[in-house]
Design an enzyme around this catalytic site. Structure first.
Site, PDB file in Angstrom:
ATOM      1  N   GLU A   1       0.833  -1.196   0.000  1.00  0.00           N
ATOM      2  CA  GLU A   1       0.000   0.000   0.000  1.00  0.00           C
ATOM      3  C   GLU A   1       0.872   1.251   0.000  1.00  0.00           C
ATOM      4  O   GLU A   1       2.008   1.234   0.477  1.00  0.00           O
ATOM      5  CB  GLU A   1      -0.898   0.019   1.247  1.00  0.00           C
ATOM      6  CG  GLU A   1      -1.977  -1.045   1.177  1.00  0.00           C
ATOM      7  CD  GLU A   1      -2.826  -1.135   2.442  1.00  0.00           C
ATOM      8  OE1 GLU A   1      -4.041  -1.248   2.299  1.00  0.00           O
ATOM      9  OE2 GLU A   1      -2.276  -1.087   3.548  1.00  0.00           O
TER      10      GLU A   1
ATOM     11  N   CYS B   1       3.587   8.392   1.260  1.00  0.00           N
ATOM     12  CA  CYS B   1       4.175   7.366   2.116  1.00  0.00           C
ATOM     13  C   CYS B   1       4.224   6.077   1.298  1.00  0.00           C
ATOM     14  O   CYS B   1       3.191   5.603   0.841  1.00  0.00           O
ATOM     15  CB  CYS B   1       3.270   7.233   3.345  1.00  0.00           C
ATOM     16  SG  CYS B   1       3.814   5.986   4.508  1.00  0.00           S
TER      17      CYS B   1
ATOM     18  N   CYS C   1       6.684  -7.293   6.442  1.00  0.00           N
ATOM     19  CA  CYS C   1       7.868  -6.818   7.158  1.00  0.00           C
ATOM     20  C   CYS C   1       8.318  -7.921   8.090  1.00  0.00           C
ATOM     21  O   CYS C   1       7.490  -8.615   8.675  1.00  0.00           O
ATOM     22  CB  CYS C   1       7.536  -5.550   7.955  1.00  0.00           C
ATOM     23  SG  CYS C   1       8.973  -4.821   8.793  1.00  0.00           S
TER      24      CYS C   1
ATOM     25  N   CYS D   1       7.445  -5.658  14.959  1.00  0.00           N
ATOM     26  CA  CYS D   1       7.168  -4.721  16.049  1.00  0.00           C
ATOM     27  C   CYS D   1       5.760  -4.996  16.584  1.00  0.00           C
ATOM     28  O   CYS D   1       4.806  -5.160  15.820  1.00  0.00           O
ATOM     29  CB  CYS D   1       7.304  -3.277  15.577  1.00  0.00           C
ATOM     30  SG  CYS D   1       8.999  -2.895  15.082  1.00  0.00           S
TER      31      CYS D   1
ATOM     32  N   CYS E   1       2.561  -2.819  15.431  1.00  0.00           N
ATOM     33  CA  CYS E   1       2.451  -2.408  14.025  1.00  0.00           C
ATOM     34  C   CYS E   1       1.737  -3.489  13.226  1.00  0.00           C
ATOM     35  O   CYS E   1       2.097  -4.667  13.294  1.00  0.00           O
ATOM     36  CB  CYS E   1       3.848  -2.174  13.454  1.00  0.00           C
ATOM     37  SG  CYS E   1       3.853  -1.790  11.694  1.00  0.00           S
TER      38      CYS E   1
ATOM     39  N   SER F   1      12.821   5.950   7.046  1.00  0.00           N
ATOM     40  CA  SER F   1      12.502   5.637   8.440  1.00  0.00           C
ATOM     41  C   SER F   1      12.982   4.235   8.753  1.00  0.00           C
ATOM     42  O   SER F   1      12.742   3.305   7.991  1.00  0.00           O
ATOM     43  CB  SER F   1      10.985   5.743   8.644  1.00  0.00           C
ATOM     44  OG  SER F   1      10.641   5.507   9.986  1.00  0.00           O
TER      45      SER F   1
ATOM     46  N   CYS G   1       0.220   5.604  10.234  1.00  0.00           N
ATOM     47  CA  CYS G   1       1.427   4.876  10.637  1.00  0.00           C
ATOM     48  C   CYS G   1       1.072   3.547  11.288  1.00  0.00           C
ATOM     49  O   CYS G   1       0.272   3.496  12.217  1.00  0.00           O
ATOM     50  CB  CYS G   1       2.219   5.685  11.660  1.00  0.00           C
ATOM     51  SG  CYS G   1       2.709   7.286  11.084  1.00  0.00           S
TER      52      CYS G   1
HETATM   53  N1  SAH Z   1      10.060  -0.036   9.353  1.00  0.00           N
HETATM   54  C1  SAH Z   1      10.277   1.378   9.320  1.00  0.00           C
HETATM   55  C2  SAH Z   1       9.330   2.052   8.387  1.00  0.00           C
HETATM   56  C3  SAH Z   1       7.883   2.005   8.832  1.00  0.00           C
HETATM   57  S1  SAH Z   1       7.519   3.594   9.325  1.00  0.00           S
HETATM   58  C4  SAH Z   1      10.214   1.934  10.711  1.00  0.00           C
HETATM   59  O1  SAH Z   1       9.796   1.214  11.604  1.00  0.00           O
HETATM   60  O2  SAH Z   1      10.640   3.047  10.927  1.00  0.00           O
HETATM   61  C5  SAH Z   1       6.113   3.499  10.179  1.00  0.00           C
HETATM   62  C6  SAH Z   1       6.227   4.344  11.438  1.00  0.00           C
HETATM   63  O3  SAH Z   1       5.008   4.187  12.156  1.00  0.00           O
HETATM   64  C7  SAH Z   1       7.337   3.839  12.329  1.00  0.00           C
HETATM   65  O4  SAH Z   1       7.865   4.880  13.095  1.00  0.00           O
HETATM   66  C8  SAH Z   1       6.555   2.895  13.201  1.00  0.00           C
HETATM   67  O5  SAH Z   1       7.226   2.583  14.387  1.00  0.00           O
HETATM   68  C9  SAH Z   1       5.287   3.659  13.417  1.00  0.00           C
HETATM   69  N2  SAH Z   1       4.164   2.830  13.816  1.00  0.00           N
HETATM   70  C10 SAH Z   1       4.016   1.508  13.665  1.00  0.00           C
HETATM   71  N3  SAH Z   1       2.850   1.092  14.152  1.00  0.00           N
HETATM   72  C11 SAH Z   1       2.230   2.188  14.635  1.00  0.00           C
HETATM   73  C12 SAH Z   1       0.965   2.405  15.243  1.00  0.00           C
HETATM   74  N4  SAH Z   1       0.115   1.411  15.447  1.00  0.00           N
HETATM   75  N5  SAH Z   1       0.641   3.668  15.583  1.00  0.00           N
HETATM   76  C13 SAH Z   1       1.502   4.687  15.347  1.00  0.00           C
HETATM   77  N6  SAH Z   1       2.691   4.552  14.767  1.00  0.00           N
HETATM   78  C14 SAH Z   1       3.061   3.298  14.420  1.00  0.00           C
END
Ligand code: SAH
Length: 375
Positions: A112, A125, A132, A136, A139, A221, A366
């Site tokens: 997406e 974005c 992935c 995390c 996420c 990021s 995000c």
């Molecule tokens: N893998 C990279 C790129 C993804 S960026 C990274 O982690 O940086 C997506 C951003 O949104 C990252 O900062 C991630 O930690 C954040 N993110 C992930 N899940 C989220 C959520 N449920 N709410 C808010 N931010 C989130």
């Protein structure tokens, strides 16, 4: 939280059984583009014409390439512009100014991208991997596991499509330009280093070799893959680096961001500081505020101290109210708690801006990208 072991997958899935996407013009350097058209029996200058169509006019449609003879353009487009991504669904919010597109890739993998138009700028974005491997805990993409890396052209195509859509006036606000690209969609960009770096080169190369964007308007990021961050610092292209920190202490961060067991908070912050030294670009620290999990005032203080221990003026903090993820028990922090967290960081002298949650109602914010077909 449970102590369930999480398997991290930093392997190179493009060598896996699903195979690689077909080679595309955009995968090639300007020199390779000339070689490719000559191998197809055409004059070298055709490469520049194709590049102008793609990067300046944002099209790969042979019908539009009227400065090339029809047979030539049909042959070159068929060979060099295979269709790599197909929009299978778009969802909009904010009166049409936020657009989430679900793309099908050649092998059925899905990713997406999310376009956000503001009154005076626009940000796209993009995804760099299908799924992935970093897992995390908060996420949505992290729950999917890794399908595969995207090729350079598969990533650049997301950008071209959005830039074209803005240029064509498809997004409310009149014809516009794409100003910013953030690698904050699906995937860990630094785990697909080569394709992501080549993508960055295409974005910042002057037209018609590339899209002519400014490096500072491109944000990579990362979850904190230290060797790759250090490598990025040496590329000589000062993109903006964002580090997804989410906790200032290893105990909690290792639960939220499992790769922390490989590179700790201090190691990630040291590398971020080296990035600033090498590029002069202020690093962004991303911090999703999760109610009663990481939003304590003492953690804001600890974060401020750890950032200041590495100097002043090198960093900027982006707390993000947690966006809801299906099946997760976590929610965003209480607004008063969020305000206190921000105030504490600012009291430490850390410039802090709360990230907006644009697109959350279409699961486009995000951490919400999961490439679901039906929602
Ligand atoms: N893998 C990279 C790129 C993804 S960026 C990274 O982690 O940086 C997506 C951003 O949104 C990252 O900062 C991630 O930690 C954040 N993110 C992930 N899940 C989220 C959520 N449920 N709410 C808010 N931010 C989130």
């Amino acid at each position: 939280m449970t102590g369930t072991p999480v398997r991290l997958d930093l392997s190179s899935p493009s060598r896996g059984p699903r195979g690689k996407p077909p080679k595309h013009f955009v995968d090639l350097t300007p020199e390779q583009r000339v070689a490719a058209v000559t191998e197809l029996g055409e004059q070298p200058f055709r490469a520049k014409q194709l590049a102008t169509h793609y990067f300046t006019h944002l099209t790969s449609d042979p019908q539009a390439m009227t400065d090339l003879p029809k047979a030539t353009r049909d042959k070159l487009a068929a060979e060099l512009f295979p269709r790599l991504i197909t929009a299978s669904r778009t969802l909009t919010a904010d009166r049409g100014t936020t657009v989430k597109t679900l793309w099908h890739l050649f092998d059925g993998a899905k990713v997406e991208s999310v376009l956000m138009r503001y009154p005076n700028r626009s940000t796209l974005c993009i995804s760099s991997q299908a799924g992935c491997g970093l897992a995390c805990a908060f996420c949505a993409t992290g729950q999917l596991g890794l399908t595969r890396n995207l090729s350079t052209a598969e990533i650049v195509e997301q950008v071209r499509a959005a830039a074209r859509s803005l240029a064509d006036g498809e997004v409310p606000g009149g014809p516009g330009r794409l100003n910013n690209v953030v690698f904050m969609g699906m995937g860990e960009p630094l785990a697909n280093y080569k394709s992501v770096m080549e993508t960055v080169r295409r974005l910042v190369a002057p037209t018609p070799d590339g899209l002519g964007m400014s490096a500072r308007n491109v944000t990579v990021s990362t979850v904190g893959l230290v060797p790759a961050m250090d490598k990025l610092a040496k590329e000589g292209i000062p993109v903006t680096l964002a580090l997804s920190l989410h906790a200032p202490d290893d105990e909690l961060r290792s639960e939220l961001v499992p790769v922390n067991t490989r590179w700790s908070v201090d190691e990630a912050l040291d590398s971020a500081r080296r990035y600033f030294d090498a590029t002069g670009r202020r690093v962004s620290i991303e911090y999703a505020l999760i109610r009663d999990v990481n939003d304590h005032a003492w953690r804001a203080d600890l974060l401020g101290e750890k950032l200041n221990a590495r100097g002043r003026g090198w960093v900027h903090c982006n707390p993000i109210p947690l966006n809801p993820v299906p099946g997760s028990r976590w929610t965003a922090s209480d607004p008063a708690v969020e305000r206190e967290f921000v105030a504490r960081l600012r009291a430490h002298g850390v410039p802090t801006t709360v990230r907006d949650t644009r697109g959350s109602e279409i699961d486009g914010a995000c951490g919400q990208l999961a490439a679901e077909e039906d929602e």
